[in-house]
Every structure is written in structure tokens, then in C-alpha cells.
Design a protein around this motif. Structure first.
Motif, PDB file in Angstrom:
ATOM      1  N   PRO A   1     -13.891   3.541  -8.019  1.00 35.22           N
ATOM      2  CA  PRO A   1     -13.259   3.046  -6.802  1.00 35.22           C
ATOM      3  C   PRO A   1     -11.775   2.811  -7.038  1.00 35.22           C
ATOM      4  N   LYS A   2     -10.944   3.273  -6.125  1.00 36.50           N
ATOM      5  CA  LYS A   2      -9.511   3.089  -6.346  1.00 36.50           C
ATOM      6  C   LYS A   2      -8.726   3.297  -5.072  1.00 36.50           C
ATOM      7  N   LEU A   3      -7.458   3.028  -5.157  1.00 38.37           N
ATOM      8  CA  LEU A   3      -6.538   3.141  -4.028  1.00 38.37           C
ATOM      9  C   LEU A   3      -5.266   3.775  -4.541  1.00 38.37           C
ATOM     10  N   ASP A   4      -4.859   4.877  -3.904  1.00 39.66           N
ATOM     11  CA  ASP A   4      -3.565   5.498  -4.213  1.00 39.66           C
ATOM     12  C   ASP A   4      -2.718   5.534  -2.952  1.00 39.66           C
ATOM     13  N   TYR A   5      -1.436   5.272  -3.132  1.00 38.96           N
ATOM     14  CA  TYR A   5      -0.509   5.324  -1.992  1.00 38.96           C
ATOM     15  C   TYR A   5       0.147   6.692  -1.920  1.00 38.96           C
ATOM     16  N   TYR A   6       0.091   7.343  -0.778  1.00 38.55           N
ATOM     17  CA  TYR A   6       0.855   8.582  -0.577  1.00 38.55           C
ATOM     18  C   TYR A   6       1.698   8.425   0.686  1.00 38.55           C
ATOM     19  N   ASP A   7       2.657   9.305   0.862  1.00 38.66           N
ATOM     20  CA  ASP A   7       3.498   9.239   2.069  1.00 38.66           C
ATOM     21  C   ASP A   7       2.650   9.466   3.314  1.00 38.66           C
ATOM     22  N   GLY A   8       2.613   8.495   4.208  1.00 39.49           N
ATOM     23  CA  GLY A   8       1.926   8.675   5.479  1.00 39.49           C
ATOM     24  C   GLY A   8       0.462   8.315   5.474  1.00 39.49           C
ATOM     25  N   TYR A   9      -0.117   8.067   4.298  1.00 34.97           N
ATOM     26  CA  TYR A   9      -1.532   7.680   4.261  1.00 34.97           C
ATOM     27  C   TYR A   9      -1.849   7.027   2.923  1.00 34.97           C
ATOM     28  N   ASP A  10      -2.917   6.227   2.912  1.00 29.26           N
ATOM     29  CA  ASP A  10      -3.473   5.715   1.667  1.00 29.26           C
ATOM     30  C   ASP A  10      -4.745   6.491   1.370  1.00 29.26           C
ATOM     31  N   PHE A  11      -5.034   6.641   0.069  1.00 27.66           N
ATOM     32  CA  PHE A  11      -6.242   7.359  -0.322  1.00 27.66           C
ATOM     33  C   PHE A  11      -7.174   6.400  -1.052  1.00 27.66           C
ATOM     34  N   PHE A  12      -8.402   6.264  -0.550  1.00 28.93           N
ATOM     35  CA  PHE A  12      -9.388   5.367  -1.140  1.00 28.93           C
ATOM     36  C   PHE A  12     -10.569   6.153  -1.694  1.00 28.93           C
ATOM     37  N   VAL A  13     -11.033   5.744  -2.875  1.00 25.52           N
ATOM     38  CA  VAL A  13     -12.339   6.200  -3.335  1.00 25.52           C
ATOM     39  C   VAL A  13     -13.274   4.992  -3.274  1.00 25.52           C
ATOM     40  N   LEU A  14     -14.352   5.121  -2.480  1.00 24.12           N
ATOM     41  CA  LEU A  14     -15.310   4.019  -2.337  1.00 24.12           C
ATOM     42  C   LEU A  14     -16.646   4.410  -2.963  1.00 24.12           C
TER      43      LEU A  14
END
Ligand SMILES: [Mg+2]
Ligand SMILES: [Mg+2]
Ligand SMILES: [Mg+2]
Ligand SMILES: [Mg+2]
Ligand SMILES: [Mg+2]
Ligand SMILES: [Mg+2]
Ligand SMILES: [Mg+2]
Ligand SMILES: [Mg+2]
Ligand SMILES: [Mg+2]
Ligand SMILES: [Mg+2]
Ligand SMILES: [Mg+2]
Ligand SMILES: [Mg+2]
Ligand SMILES: [Mg+2]
Ligand SMILES: [Mg+2]
Ligand SMILES: [Mg+2]
Ligand SMILES: [Mg+2]
Ligand SMILES: [Mg+2]
Ligand SMILES: [Mg+2]
Ligand SMILES: [Mg+2]
Ligand SMILES: [Mg+2]
Ligand SMILES: [Mg+2]
Ligand SMILES: [Mg+2]
Ligand SMILES: [Mg+2]
Ligand SMILES: [Mg+2]
Ligand SMILES: [Mg+2]
Ligand SMILES: [Mg+2]
Ligand SMILES: [Mg+2]
Ligand SMILES: [Mg+2]
Ligand SMILES: [Mg+2]
Ligand SMILES: [Mg+2]
Ligand SMILES: [Mg+2]
Lengths: 313, 313, 313, 313, 313
Positions: free
Chosen positions: D66-79
Motif C-alpha cells: 500500500p502506498k501513495l505517490d504524488y504526480y502532476d494532476g493526480y495522486d496514485f494509490f495502491v490499496l
């Protein structure tokens, strides 16, 4: 004994000068080493150098851990050498000022002697002054931790190849307590280095800290080696207990199988060993063969029963 | 051997050029790989590249842990490859500058060779320069940790299906020490990545750190796998001890029940096996049947007593 | 009893003056000690000194841990003395203001008495005032922790030389619980010192904190000694279990070897001890020697079999 | 399969529209769900949505935490969903933008389907947009962790009531490894929530975080339940070992008492069972009674001796 | 049932007024207690007080841990009472606003009733308002933790005096799981207090936090007691295992010594108990005495051998 070493502004090295010479204007920096000082010599810390009473108290008393105290005009360090035989720490106290280093120790400190020789013969650190000498002392002290730990690692590796017996456990215990001793010295030294590297107030300039970073690396490595060696000894010991409990099972199974088979048979035989006058079976023609057959059946049944319980695996 | 690789400003790739070519003005960036260098070659770190003596010392000596040091104009990294056979770390040292990467290693480093091939044949990272090469090297190194850990996890899963015997404990012990070895490499690498990601001073620009974040994710995953596998082995071992102690109880109960029942009976029989001339019972008509009855009563009583104690469950 | 001590501006020391005298303008600083006060005396905390009700409640009730609370015009400290016999903590409460110190305790506190004597006879701290007295009290209290811990370390060292028996385990257990008791006092005292050293709000000026740093050093040292002694006891205990399991194996092997060899032989003998009339072997000329040979073969086979299993090592 | 859901500015819900429709100006927000996509469908992540290659790689590969990455225009989550049967994690990847949510998963994700139905039928979150959908998905996923853990707690409670035998230990071991599995999912999810709540950069506005706080509470509760259940299993196992060692003592005492009493007696009887011609005792008138008396005395002495040692307690 | 309590601006206390009265302008502050409310009463949280749906959900559902949530105009607390019989937590939820306190609980909460009585009869906190009531409730709840823990400590102390048997282990286990239960309540309560003390946003003014500090002290003390009691139980259990393994050794030695001595002797006797016609020794004049001598020698040898192995110590 008090050993003095002076570097003059024109980079001459003078040794064993009187203390009064230390305040001369041509002096670049100096190093005074109190090597197992008499009480009178030790009193110079106060009367001549005017160091803080708390720092002097730390010099004179033995119960210290590696540490750093800030005083006006100098930092005070307690360092710990490891005695290669006992693995116990030996204290070296250092007062570090901008143009001086005063070291204080009751026990032999070969590291100091070594650095001193290199200053005199190799002109080491002449220009860089007292902070550079301090680095070389620390570097040497920490380098001297490795042989002790390597020796422990070697015995541990031998141990792993060895058969598991009572001896092994005692050696494991010895190694564990040796590691514990080393840890009592190395962990506080690591914390001390961490403080030196991260302190705002310490006398060592930021650009020289890379040298202390190098020592810190060594201490981190040492710490990790100690911890993972301790875990290895715990693993050896715990496996040993498991293996022993397994062997005990095998031993007890052997005993129980043998007893289970023969005790009932011996009982049967003992019945017909009784000397009663009136035992009709005794005179019957086939008794002996019948009893032998019964014994065979009982013995076989016991074996089959134990076999089914999986005791012969 | 020294391998050079140059990318010119018009994105041509030149390989195996002399070191003197590296300072030409048409050069976009270059990579010099010291692959098991001779002493003479190693001395170029000092004479040609003028790297800091502490960093060079770290290259030449083996006792390092993964780390990052900041120097003027370049960062110095010590990375750890895992040898798939021994599970021991193998050191790869890297000097990373804005337009250059210098790698240094005594042992074979297939990861470097792989990245090198991809630069030459796939034109990988030509425009992005040395920091991108560095990322690809690290990514490759960390990817190579997984097979070793997967192999350990596989043996652990097989172990769980297996019967509990002495072998199992030795395998558990082997797996635990393998995990310990991997941990000694992977944990410091994880800390290194953490420092790269959070450092203000590192040479890698903020916008490229997302790539190193990806490697950090892998290292976090690896760390968790190691820790939870170690806990699983501890659980297997501890359950094994419990199960063994339980089996021992069962074995001893069997032994004790049999002994308890037959030992008194055999004793009774042995009394009437004595050869005294004056034993009135011997000639009494019903003695034999009375003794058999007494034996039956004693035996049954023992069984009932043990039954009541719950030893037949 | 209430003991008062006043230092006037011209550095006279007056003792046992009435409380009303404390507000006189010629007073430099004063110390009031509530030594096992009556309820009436204790009520002066409120009626005369107007301390905060929560602080007074902490004085009157026993369940406290070492701590520091900030109130307007004074800090409130709960300190813990160690009773050398029971190793249990004894509470000393202190209100520290700029020109006063009020101490409160129900149990005998020799440390306070000692400091008091030194003020009166040695003129100790006359000029420095209440904060200096506070330092001396704390220093004394922490110095008094060492004898208890040294005594435990001594028994531990004796234990290591000793033979492993049931007694040893009980002593290990006793030492472990003594260390636990000391820890319950020393760890919170260490945290208290940490707070004093790092607090912005505490009444002690920054330049005087070097003295408290000296006490903190002692507490760090004590903490480390406790923890590493506890680890040593755990190691002793764990080795003891291992050694015991090993001895048990040896004992059981002896028993099993003996039983394995003799039980089958005794069974054979018991067969020919049966009294059947028709047992052809009995009258055969060489039976006895054949049976003895069979016994020898069976016994030897058992021994060889056990030897091969490695039970004679 | 790709499932689309669009909410228009006048709050109509359209489903299963083509991807090209997503950029129409009347769109308030949209949700695209990649449910076990084909390779071709998965390639739309790149060709249509232009997500970052690292995030796409994380979608396509399985080894994630599980993690959170910040990208331009959106966040990316692994749940991580928990599979109720295997207790293993199942990955759900989510791209969260200001007016869109893209979910990606290879395994069935009933939680997504449930939220989708509620949007369509109950008009849930129509006005609030993609971040509110994201909250409902996470809330549903975490709610689904509880039944698995409750089931484990139930077996644990049954276990506590149960008798201590080999079975119990295997169940304890099973429960421990189930808890370990759950922990591998729940702890990283808790850390993820912590990051969402404390991040400056995350796309979710501060005023909406109270909703995520509610999920975080659940994860804290779950974490504590796991840890304290693991401690309980350790306690059960450790007590079990203690109890077993105690029972073993009782068993061995029984065996030893019986053997101690009867083995000497049987030996005495066996002496007088020997058939030597010249054994004077045999013909002596009172021998039998004397031997019986001796046996009684020896047997009683053994019993008294063992009694005194406390073996009958 | 819903209980209301109003304090008017002229400090009159009114109880059991209708909810509509709460918004009257003469009201200084009020307290509404939902004591095991019906569903209809519970719905007033929403319809009358307009509390946040997440907070209301936390009231209505049981699975909560102690916590603090900030909402506009009020803070929401979940507190945990300990049921003295089961040691399980019982939830009390509190909404705390500047001039109101709303409490909500399904189980009997004697602490609330007590505070309520003191407000009515002792005029407690009339002027200070809702935050002061909140303090008194928390203080009461935490005070109620002590008796449970004291009771556990008492049984633990009794245990230490007790003999080591199977019972003891079961009691140790019981105490350990009771401590675990208390810990599940007390640790989160301690964290909650920590948050109250250190939060910038909490509704309680800085100057009143000294009162909550007093409660926090109690919780720290309780936490330490729990942890050190758990360590004591672990120590008792571990010593018990050691002592048991030692006793087992003693038992097995006894058994083995007896068996070792008598089994060979009985075997010898059994040989001469065989009934062969041709056994020359039987008719030899001194056989009996020779065999007795041999037996004596064999028995003594066994005893000497075991003595030398140290089995008689
Ligand atoms: Mg000293
Ligand atoms: Mg030395
Ligand atoms: Mg070095
Ligand atoms: Mg060096
Ligand atoms: Mg280095
Ligand atoms: Mg271990
Ligand atoms: Mg190197
Ligand atoms: Mg390699
Ligand atoms: Mg990778
Ligand atoms: Mg990759
Ligand atoms: Mg990735
Ligand atoms: Mg474990
Ligand atoms: Mg008090
Ligand atoms: Mg005292
Ligand atoms: Mg002191
Ligand atoms: Mg002192
Ligand atoms: Mg500081
Ligand atoms: Mg000191
Ligand atoms: Mg240990
Ligand atoms: Mg994926
Ligand atoms: Mg699912
Ligand atoms: Mg939820
Ligand atoms: Mg919910
Ligand atoms: Mg909630
Ligand atoms: Mg435990
Ligand atoms: Mg509730
Ligand atoms: Mg209650
Ligand atoms: Mg209270
Ligand atoms: Mg109170
Ligand atoms: Mg208090
Ligand atoms: Mg313990």
C-alpha cells in the motif's frame, strides 16, 4: 608522567618542554599528555589549565561513559579504548581547545603514543593543529575495536561448524557476554560521534566533519556486527534446545519400545516360574509351546501397536 | 580493467577511449568503470580524478556498509550487490558528478555490464546523463535482491508442509541465518535510499526523486518480507518445541503406564518363585488361583488409578 | 517536624526560625524542610505558602513518579530516593522558587540532612541560593543509587562463577526483580533530568545546567548498567536451560543403554526359569552354554547398535 | 473489462460511455474502472490517460505494498483488499484527480462494485465528486478487514477454553501465522492513512480529512487487536510449555517411585529364586518370613525416603 | 433515559428540564447525559444537537478506541471506563462545547452519576462550566483504573510467595491476560491525554491543562505498573521452567541410579534361576557365596561410577 609536545608557528616540533613554555607567542599549537599522572601532576588540571571542576572530577573518577561536554574555550571528551584482553573499556579524557589538546589517562594508551610518534617523525598534522590530532587519536581508538570483534566472529564461525554439546552452550554464553561487553563501549562511542557530527556547538569546524563521518561509519558497522552476532548466538542456542528436545524424544522412544515389548513377556515367564505345587498348566504336555506362542503374539502386538503410533520413524 | 563510455553533445556513444579524452569540450557526460582494477589503475582515482582521500580509502578497503558521502562536485555512494550463492554483499562504489559517473568494484558486477549494454544498444538515458545511469544501476541491483529472498521464502513454505523432525530445525536455523545475512545488506540499503530521498544536499534533483522512490518501495517491501519471514521461522521453531514436549509426555505416559502395571505383578510372581523349603502357601491347594486373582486385582487397580488421572486420554 | 534555614543578605545562616521570619527583607534565600510533618504542619503548604492544590495533593498522596510541574513562581519536583534495604523508592517533594526551596517527605531522607549540615558547617552554596541547594540534593540522591546497583552486580559476578543448580535460578530470579525495582526508580529520574536539561520553562538558568548534565551522565550510566545486567541474567538463565537439557540427555542415555542391554537378557533367563514339566531344552546337555552364548550375542548386538547411534559419545 | 461512470454538471449519471466522452465540457466528474483488463485495455493507461510510467508499472506488476505517490494532476494509490479465504492481500490501484478517479485491479473487487451501485441507485456522492468516491472505496475496503480478524479472535477464544494438547499448539501456530498475514496488509494500510492525513501535498482537502480520520481510527483499532492477539497466542504457547514440563515431572515421579520401590524387592526375591544346591537360607525354618519382613522394611524405607523428598505432593 | 442539568447565569442548578430550555439566554452552561438511550432518544444527537454524522456513528457503534476528534464548535471524546469485574472497557462518549457537555453511554457509568451528584449537592464547578465537569469525569474514570490494577498486583505478590506447581502457571497466565486487557484500555487513554495536553486545537485552555497533566501522571504511572508487572510474570514463568527442568534432572537421576544398580544384579540372579539340568555351577559348593560377592562388586562398581559422574550431588 606529563608529556608535552609543541608545534611552533614555523612548524618546528619541540617535545618535553616545561608547561610555562606553552603560553609563548610563537606557539602554533600544543599537546599535553597526562600519562598515569601522580596526584600532584593531576592537580595541574586545576592550577595551571583552570579547567572546569566537573570536567576535572570526571578525569579523576573512573565511572564514566563516552561523552562530550561543552565548556568555555574547550570541549571535554571522555573516550573509551578497549582492552584487548579483558574487553573492558579504558578511559581516555581529552580537553580540546582551538590551539591545544590535553589528554588524561591512568592506563597505558598505545593509541596516543602512536599518534605522537607520527607527529614527531612523519610531521603528521603539523599545520592542521589540535583538532587534527584529535581526529587521529579517535580514528586509532576505533580501529582498535575491530581485532576484538573479529576474534569473536572467528570463534562464532568455528562454533557453527561444531557438534552440539554442553561445551558449545558454554562457549555461546561466553561469546554473548563478550559481545555485551563490547556493546557497552561501542554503542556510547557511536552516540558520541553522532553528537559530534550533529552538534552546532562543537569546536570542530563543519568542513572537517567528513573525517569524523568516516569514524562514525566504522562505529555503525561495528554496532551492526555486534547486534547481528548476538542474534546469531541466540539462534544457535535456540536451535540447540530444539535439537536436544528432539534427541530426547528419540532416546525415550527407544527406552519405551524396549520396555513395552519385554516387560509383559517377562511377567508371563515369571508366572510360570512360581513354585506352587498345584499349577495344572505345568504338567500339561503343550504348555511350554503355548506360552511361547502367547509371548510371540503379545510381543508382536506391542510392536505393531507402537509401529502404528509412528514410533519407528 | 578500466572501461570508459562517453556520450558527446550530439549524442554519439564512444567506448574505451583514453582518460585524457574525458575533458574535451564536446562531451555531454561520461562513465568510467574500474572493474577489478590493478593497483596502478586504482591510483588514477587520486592522480587523475582527484577524489577525496577518504572516499578513495573506502574504495580500496572492504569493510564498508552502504552509504552516501557529500564531497565538492560529486557524491560518493557505496552500494551492495548480493551474491546469489553466498548471500554475502559485494561492494560497488560510485562517484556521481553532474556530468560523470565513476564506478569502482573488485568483484564481477553484472548489473553494471547490463546497464552499459543497454546504453550502447538501446540508447538508454543518452540525453539524461549520469544521474539517470545511476538510477538504472541501483534499480538493477535492488531487483537482483528478490530472487534470493524468493528462494528462501520457497524453502520456508516447503518447511511448513513438512513433518517436524531434527532436520526441520536445522533448516529453520539455516533459513534464519540466511535472512540475517540478507538483512545486513538490505536494511542499510533502505536507509541509504531514505537519505537520498530526504537529503537537501544530494546531487539528484527533486523532480527525479520519484524514480528513487520506486526503488525505495522495493526495499521497504523486501524489509517487511525479511522481518515477517524471520517471525515465521521463530514461530515454527517455538511450535516445534511445544509439540515435542507434548510428544515426550505421551511417550513417558506409555512407559509409565506399562511399568506401573507390570512391575508390581512381576514382583508378586518373583516372591513365589523363591525356593525356600518352608513356604506354606506353595503347598496350599488354591494358592495359584488366589495369586492370579490378586494379580488381576492389583493390575486393574493400577489401570483404574491411572485412568482416573487422565493418562489414557 | 519543620526545619527552617535562612541565609541573610550578609550571608549569615540562621536555623529553626519561625515561618513568619521568612518574608523579612534582609533574607537572601531560605529552605524549609517538612520532615515527616503532622497533618497540621502539612496544612501550612496551603495556608502559609499558598502552593497549588494539585502540587499539595501530590505531596500528601504516595502514588507518584518522579516528575516536574511548572507553577507560577516555583517549579514542583517529585524525586525518588532508593531505600537501600528494600530497593523501593521513597518520595521527596520539592518546591523550588527563585529565593526559596521547600522540601517535603514522610520518610527519613539522609541526603537532605547531609546537604543541610554542609550548608551550616562548610558554608556550602551560601551565595548561590536555592537552585544550588537543589543541585546538591539531587546529586546526593543519585549518588546513593550506586551502592545498591553495585551490590547487585557483585552478586551477579559471584553467580557467574557458581555451579548451575536450582539455587542459581532462584538467585537469578531475585536479581532480575531487584533490577526491575531499581529500573522503576532510575528510568523516570533519568527522564526527569532530561526534561530539566531541555526545558525552556524550568527555573534553572541555562548556565547552571552543566551541573545537572553531570547528574544526567550518572543516570545514563546507571540505566545502561541495569539493562545490560538484565540481559546478562537472561543469558545465564537461558544457558542454564540449555545445559540442563543436555544433562538430561546424558542421564536418559545411560538409563536407556542399561535397560536396552539387560531387559532382553533377563527375559531370556526368565523363560528357562519356568517350571513346565515338558521343556525339552532343559535336559539337553549344552543348553546352558547355548543360552549363555545367545545372551552374549544379544547383549553385544544391543551395545553395537547403540554405539553406532552415537550414544556412547 | 472497462467500466465508465460519468456525472454531468446537472448531476445525471451515465454509465458505460466511451472514453472519448470523458473530455466533454458538461462533465462534472467521472470514474473509470479497469476490471481485470486485457493487455490492450491496460495500454490505455498510457495512450489515453498519459499516466506516469512508474505508476503504470506498479499497476501491471504484482509486488506492491500500500502506498501513495504524488504526480502532476493526480495522486496514485495502491490499496490492499483482504481475500477472506486466503487472508492474502489483493491489490487495487487508484489514480485520483480533481474530477476523475481511475481504478485498476486484476482480481474481483466487490467493494468497488458496491460503491458503484450506491452511486447509481442512491445518488451517493453525486455532488462531491471523485474524492468522495475514493473515501467510500477505502471505507468499504477497511470495513472488510474486520470479519477476518473477528473470525480469528473467535477461534482464539475457543482455544482458551480448550484442553492443552498437541492440537492446541498447531491451532495456536495457525492463528499466529494468520495474524502475521493480516498484519502484512493492515500495518502498511495504516501507514498509508497516516500519510494521507499528514501530507501537505495530497489532493484531498484539509476539511475532508475528518472522513479519512474515521478510517484511520479503524486501522489503529485493527492494529491493536492484531498485536494483542499475537501476544495472547504467545502467552498460551508459553504457558502450555510450562504446564507440560510440570506434567512431565508428575509422570516421571510416578514412574520413579514405582521403580524405586519394586526394583530392590524384586532383586531380593530373585536371589532366593536361584537354584544353587548349597544355599543355607533355603532350608532354614524362618527364612521366608524374614525375607518378607526385609522386603517390607526396604519397601517402606524407600517410600519414606521419597515422601521426605516431597515426591508425594 | 436523558438527564439534563442546567446552570444559570446566577448559578442556580436546574435538573431534568426539557431540551428546548437549553437555548434560553439565562443559561451559563448545561450538561445532557444520554444514559442507555432508546433509538428515538439517540436520534436527538442529530435532530436537536446537529452533531457531525461521523461522531454520531461513533456513539451508536461499539468498536471504538479512546480518541479525540475536532469539530466546529465542539470536541468529541471517546473515553473508556474499566468494568471492575470483566476488566473490559466500557465506552463513554462526550461532546464538549464552550458552554455545554453532552455525554452518551449505553452501559451504567457510575463516574458520571458521582460527578452529577457533587455538582448538585456540593456546588462543584458551578462557575467553571463544562470543561471543568469534563475534567472531573476524566479524573474519576482514571481513578477507577487503580483498584483493578492493585488487585492484580496483590495476586502477583501472593504468587511470588507460593510454591511452584501447575496452578501457579495458570494463575500467571491469567494475570498476564488481565494485564493485557487493562493495557488495551489504559495505553490508548494515555495517548489521548497526551494529545489533549499537546494539541493546539483542543477546546481546553492552556492554563487549565495542568489539571489534565495530573491525570496524565496517573496514566503514566499505570502504564509503568502494567509493563513492569508483565515483565515480572514473564520472569516468574521463565524461572519456573528452569526450576522444573532442574527437578526433572534430579528425578531422572534417582531413577537411573536405582535402575543401573539393580538391573544387572537381577539379571545375574535370573541366570541361576534357570532350570537346566546341566549347570555345573549349581552344584558347586561355594557358588552361592561367589555369586553374592560378584553381585556386591558389580553393584558397588556401578555406584562408584555414578558417584564419579557427580550424580549423587
Ligand atoms: Mg576519569
Ligand atoms: Mg589500551
Ligand atoms: Mg579508521
Ligand atoms: Mg582510516
Ligand atoms: Mg571510510
Ligand atoms: Mg533469535
Ligand atoms: Mg571498497
Ligand atoms: Mg554480483
Ligand atoms: Mg526495480
Ligand atoms: Mg522498475
Ligand atoms: Mg514501482
Ligand atoms: Mg515469535
Ligand atoms: Mg507525596
Ligand atoms: Mg533514604
Ligand atoms: Mg554525583
Ligand atoms: Mg559529583
Ligand atoms: Mg542541547
Ligand atoms: Mg561527572
Ligand atoms: Mg538474551
Ligand atoms: Mg499492480
Ligand atoms: Mg476482494
Ligand atoms: Mg468504516
Ligand atoms: Mg463508516
Ligand atoms: Mg468512526
Ligand atoms: Mg509473551
Ligand atoms: Mg459508541
Ligand atoms: Mg462503569
Ligand atoms: Mg485523579
Ligand atoms: Mg485527584
Ligand atoms: Mg497529582
Ligand atoms: Mg523477561
Amino acid at each position: 608522567m606529563i608529556r608535552t609536545l609543541i608545534v611552533t608557528k614555523d612548524q618546528n616540533v619541540l617535545i618535553d618542554v616545561p608547561l610555562s613554555r606553552l603560553s609563548d607567542p610563537d606557539i602554533h599549537w600544543y599537546w599535553v599528555d597526562f600519562d598515569d599522572p601522580t596526584e600532584e601532576e593531576a592537580s595541574l588540571l586545576k592550577s595551571h589549565f583552570h579547567f572546569h571542576p566537573l570536567a576535572i572530577e570526571d578525569c579523576l573518577h573512573l565511572l564514566q561513559r563516552p561523552k562530550l561536554d561543552y565548556y568555555d574555550g574547550y570541549d571535554f571528551f571522555v573516550l573509551h579504548d578497549i582492552n584487548q584482553n579483558t574487553l573492558l573499556p579504558e578511559e581516555i579524557d581529552i580537553f580540546l581547545g582551538h590551539n591545544f589538546l590535553v589528554s588524561f589517562h591512568y592506563l597505558e594508551a598505545s593509541e596516543l603514543e602512536l599518534v605522537r610518534q607520527r607527529i614527531i617523525s612523519d610531521k603528521l598534522t603539523l599545520a592542521n593543529g589540535s583538532k587534527s590530532v584529535f581526529y587521529h587519536i579517535m580514528d586509532k581508538i576505533v580501529d582498535e575495536y575491530f581485532p576484538s570483534l573479529y576474534r569473536i566472529e572467528d570463534s562464532l564461525n568455528e562454533l557453527e561448524a561444531q557438534d552440539a554439546d554442553e561445551n558449545l552452550i558454554e562457549e555461546v554464553y561466553t561469546i554473548r557476554s563478550q559481545l555485551l561487553k563490547l556493546r557497552r563501549t561501542i554503542f556510547p562511542m557511536r552516540e558520541l560521534l553522532y553528537r559530534i557530527l550533529n552538534s552546532e556547538r562543537v569546536i570542530i569546524p563543519k568542513e572537517d566533519r567528513v573525517y569524523f563521518m568516516d569514524i562514525y561509519d566504522h562505529l555503525l558497522k561495528l554496532s551492526e556486527m555486534i547486534e547481528s552476532n548476538r542474534e546469531m548466538t541466540a539462534d544457535i542456542r535456540d536451535s540447540y534446545i530444539s535439537i536436544n528436545s528432539n534427541r530426547m524424544n528419540a532416546i525415550m522412544k527407544t527406552l519405551t519400545v524396549l520396555t513395552s515389548v519385554f516387560i509383559p513377556l517377562t511377567f508371563i515367564a515369571s508366572i510360570y516360574g512360581m513354585n506352587f505345587e498345584y499349577m495344572p498348566e505345568l504338567s500339561y504336555r503343550w504348555s511350554y509351546y503355548i506360552v511361547l506362542t502367547v509371548m510371540f503374539v503379545v510381543g508382536s502386538s506391542m510392536i505393531i501397536w507402537l509401529w502404528r503410533k509412528g514410533w519407528f520413524k
